[in-house]
Design a protein around this motif. Sequence first.
Motif, PDB file in Angstrom:
ATOM      1  N   ALA A 123       0.851  -1.182   0.000  1.00 31.71           N
ATOM      2  CA  ALA A 123       0.000   0.000   0.000  1.00 31.71           C
ATOM      3  C   ALA A 123       0.895   1.242   0.000  1.00 31.71           C
ATOM      4  CB  ALA A 123      -0.943  -0.035   1.203  1.00 31.71           C
ATOM      5  N   SER A 124       0.596   2.216   0.812  1.00 31.77           N
ATOM      6  CA  SER A 124       1.398   3.436   0.882  1.00 31.77           C
ATOM      7  C   SER A 124       1.014   4.215   2.124  1.00 31.77           C
ATOM      8  CB  SER A 124       1.176   4.311  -0.354  1.00 31.77           C
ATOM      9  OG  SER A 124       1.750   5.606  -0.181  1.00 31.77           O
ATOM     10  N   GLN A 125       1.965   4.961   2.668  1.00 30.32           N
ATOM     11  CA  GLN A 125       1.644   5.835   3.789  1.00 30.32           C
ATOM     12  C   GLN A 125       0.662   6.922   3.382  1.00 30.32           C
ATOM     13  OE1 GLN A 125       3.806   6.913   1.772  1.00 30.32           O
ATOM     14  NE2 GLN A 125       4.549   8.972   2.212  1.00 30.32           N
ATOM     15  N   ALA A 131       2.931  -0.282   4.165  1.00 31.47           N
ATOM     16  CA  ALA A 131       2.681   1.093   3.729  1.00 31.47           C
ATOM     17  C   ALA A 131       3.999   1.863   3.741  1.00 31.47           C
ATOM     18  CB  ALA A 131       1.648   1.764   4.618  1.00 31.47           C
ATOM     19  N   LYS A 164      -4.929   3.420  -2.185  1.00 28.36           N
ATOM     20  CA  LYS A 164      -4.108   2.769  -1.165  1.00 28.36           C
ATOM     21  C   LYS A 164      -4.850   2.648   0.165  1.00 28.36           C
ATOM     22  CE  LYS A 164      -0.502   2.008  -3.731  1.00 28.36           C
ATOM     23  NZ  LYS A 164      -0.129   0.622  -4.103  1.00 28.36           N
ATOM     24  N   THR A 214      -0.908  -3.368   9.018  1.00 29.40           N
ATOM     25  CA  THR A 214      -0.212  -2.555   8.036  1.00 29.40           C
ATOM     26  C   THR A 214       1.086  -2.090   8.670  1.00 29.40           C
ATOM     27  OG1 THR A 214      -2.272  -1.795   7.008  1.00 29.40           O
ATOM     28  CG2 THR A 214      -0.300  -0.500   6.589  1.00 29.40           C
ATOM     29  N   ILE A 237      -5.686  -0.904   2.127  1.00 30.04           N
ATOM     30  CA  ILE A 237      -5.482  -1.168   3.557  1.00 30.04           C
ATOM     31  C   ILE A 237      -6.767  -1.697   4.188  1.00 30.04           C
ATOM     32  CG2 ILE A 237      -5.055  -0.047   5.778  1.00 30.04           C
ATOM     33  CD1 ILE A 237      -3.065   1.800   4.272  1.00 30.04           C
ATOM     34  N   ASN A 286       4.814  -0.207   8.573  1.00 28.67           N
ATOM     35  CA  ASN A 286       5.096   1.134   8.064  1.00 28.67           C
ATOM     36  C   ASN A 286       6.584   1.467   7.965  1.00 28.67           C
ATOM     37  OD1 ASN A 286       2.213   2.503   8.162  1.00 28.67           O
ATOM     38  ND2 ASN A 286       2.426   1.314  10.038  1.00 28.67           N
TER      39      ASN A 286
END
Length: 236
Positions: free
Chosen positions: A128-130, A171, A146, A226, A150, A228
Amino acid sequence: MKITGKRALVVGGTGGIGAAVADTFADAGATVLVADRRPGSGRHPSIPLDVTDEQDVADAVAEALTRLGGIDILVNSAGVLDQADVACMSLRQWQRTIDVDLTGVFLVSRAVLPHMTAQGWGRIITVASQLGIKGSPSMAHYAAAKAGAIAFTKSLALEVAQAGVLVNAIAPGPVETDMTVDLTPEWRARKTAELPLGRFAVPTEVAPTALLLASDPGGNLYVGQTLNPNCGDVMP
């Protein structure tokens, strides 16, 4: 964190984070097959895959099952990234991002699930992504996709954990890849200034997180999480 003997399908694995994950998994003892719109000519065997096409996904997963003899680990790393303010964003631009970065995760995950649940063991890891947590100007379409990935991860994890399939996401913060190199200098400079580490990551710094989630016993307690690796951009 060894995954010796495991069979891994890395979607979006010909470049960036996906390629680093494929290499890391192979080094840890897995048999790796890469699936991408751009079949690779590198270290790992590859098959063509358009994650937005339902039939193409079904065919590619069937081929992967034949070539690998099964799928123990799925990594969803296919993605697209561009920039536009919402007021200027076309529906086509929005839809393409949702199709690749969110619907593709659904289609590939759905296709492998019957095989993982039948064998009573599986790991699904989605990149995913922050930005799916904090958002970003000029990237509402990407952040929305994204964030959806999540939420999808959490929901799917609740459905299949007791069947032995653990579903989690990663993420990352900004990473130096082909996707980010074309972002505007202004965005890159602003984002770099926001990061406590003061720099973008590189793909090989993200891949070990995927290995943790894929490994046994390292990943055994992660369900719907998730993780990070984001240079401090988000501190949940």
